[in-house]
Design a protein around this motif. Structure first.
Motif, PDB file in Angstrom:
ATOM      1  N   TRP A   1       0.641  -0.732  -0.011  1.00  0.00           N
ATOM      2  CA  TRP A   1      -0.351  -0.068  -0.361  1.00  0.00           C
ATOM      3  C   TRP A   1       1.063   1.370  -0.672  1.00  0.00           C
TER       4      TRP A   1
ATOM      5  N   ASN B   1       1.541   5.132   0.496  1.00  0.00           N
ATOM      6  CA  ASN B   1       0.205   6.313   0.529  1.00  0.00           C
ATOM      7  C   ASN B   1       1.407   7.527   0.535  1.00  0.00           C
TER       8      ASN B   1
ATOM      9  N   LYS C   1       3.903   8.608  -5.733  1.00  0.00           N
ATOM     10  CA  LYS C   1       2.816   6.847  -5.839  1.00  0.00           C
ATOM     11  C   LYS C   1       3.233   6.901  -6.231  1.00  0.00           C
ATOM     12  N   THR C   2       2.370   7.299  -8.105  1.00  0.00           N
ATOM     13  CA  THR C   2       2.306   6.444  -9.244  1.00  0.00           C
ATOM     14  C   THR C   2       3.137   6.352 -10.061  1.00  0.00           C
ATOM     15  N   THR C   3       4.532   6.725  -9.646  1.00  0.00           N
ATOM     16  CA  THR C   3       5.701   6.765 -10.282  1.00  0.00           C
ATOM     17  C   THR C   3       6.162   5.443  -9.539  1.00  0.00           C
TER      18      THR C   3
ATOM     19  N   ALA D   1       4.483   2.828  -7.600  1.00  0.00           N
ATOM     20  CA  ALA D   1       3.938   1.908  -8.466  1.00  0.00           C
ATOM     21  C   ALA D   1       4.077   1.210  -9.758  1.00  0.00           C
ATOM     22  N   ALA D   2       4.851   2.064 -10.524  1.00  0.00           N
ATOM     23  CA  ALA D   2       5.022   1.711 -11.983  1.00  0.00           C
ATOM     24  C   ALA D   2       6.669   1.293 -11.908  1.00  0.00           C
TER      25      ALA D   2
ATOM     26  N   ARG E   1       5.715  -2.869 -10.184  1.00  0.00           N
ATOM     27  CA  ARG E   1       4.698  -3.313 -11.481  1.00  0.00           C
ATOM     28  C   ARG E   1       6.053  -4.155 -11.928  1.00  0.00           C
TER      29      ARG E   1
ATOM     30  N   ILE F   1      -1.957  -2.972  -9.862  1.00  0.00           N
ATOM     31  CA  ILE F   1      -1.539  -1.301 -10.143  1.00  0.00           C
ATOM     32  C   ILE F   1      -2.618  -1.174  -9.072  1.00  0.00           C
TER      33      ILE F   1
ATOM     34  N   ASP G   1      -5.802   1.508  -8.710  1.00  0.00           N
ATOM     35  CA  ASP G   1      -5.948   2.308  -8.008  1.00  0.00           C
ATOM     36  C   ASP G   1      -6.925   3.170  -7.509  1.00  0.00           C
TER      37      ASP G   1
ATOM     38  N   GLU H   1      -8.999   5.483  -7.014  1.00  0.00           N
ATOM     39  CA  GLU H   1      -9.975   6.647  -7.390  1.00  0.00           C
ATOM     40  C   GLU H   1     -11.206   4.927  -8.660  1.00  0.00           C
TER      41      GLU H   1
ATOM     42  N   GLN I   1      -9.810  14.968  -3.423  1.00  0.00           N
ATOM     43  CA  GLN I   1      -8.831  14.951  -2.937  1.00  0.00           C
ATOM     44  C   GLN I   1      -8.921  16.435  -2.142  1.00  0.00           C
TER      45      GLN I   1
END
Length: 60
Positions: free
Chosen positions: A4, A6, A13-15, A17-18, A21, A29, A31, A33, A54
């Motif tokens: 997780w 956070n 965070k997105t970078t 996670a990529a 992966r 992943i 998301d 949202e 947000q």
């Protein structure tokens, strides 16, 4: 295994996670949202107001 991530908006965070992966075979992943969208559709008509993800707590 669940990892997780956070942190604040724009914190990478997105970078991260990529990168994870790419490094972890079979990783997926999820998301939050996207999950929120599924729940919003499933609960349509039950909630009078949909909050911005947000917005700080207590702010509509």
């Amino acid at each position: 295994m669940i990892i997780w991530l956070n942190g604040p908006f724009g914190g990478g965070k997105t970078t991260m996670a990529a990168e994870l992966r790419t490094a972890l075979s079979g990783a997926v992943i999820a998301d939050p949202e996207g999950v929120g969208g599924l729940l919003r559709d499933a609960l349509r008509g039950h909630e009078p107001h949909v909050r911005d993800y947000q917005a700080p707590p207590g702010v509509p």
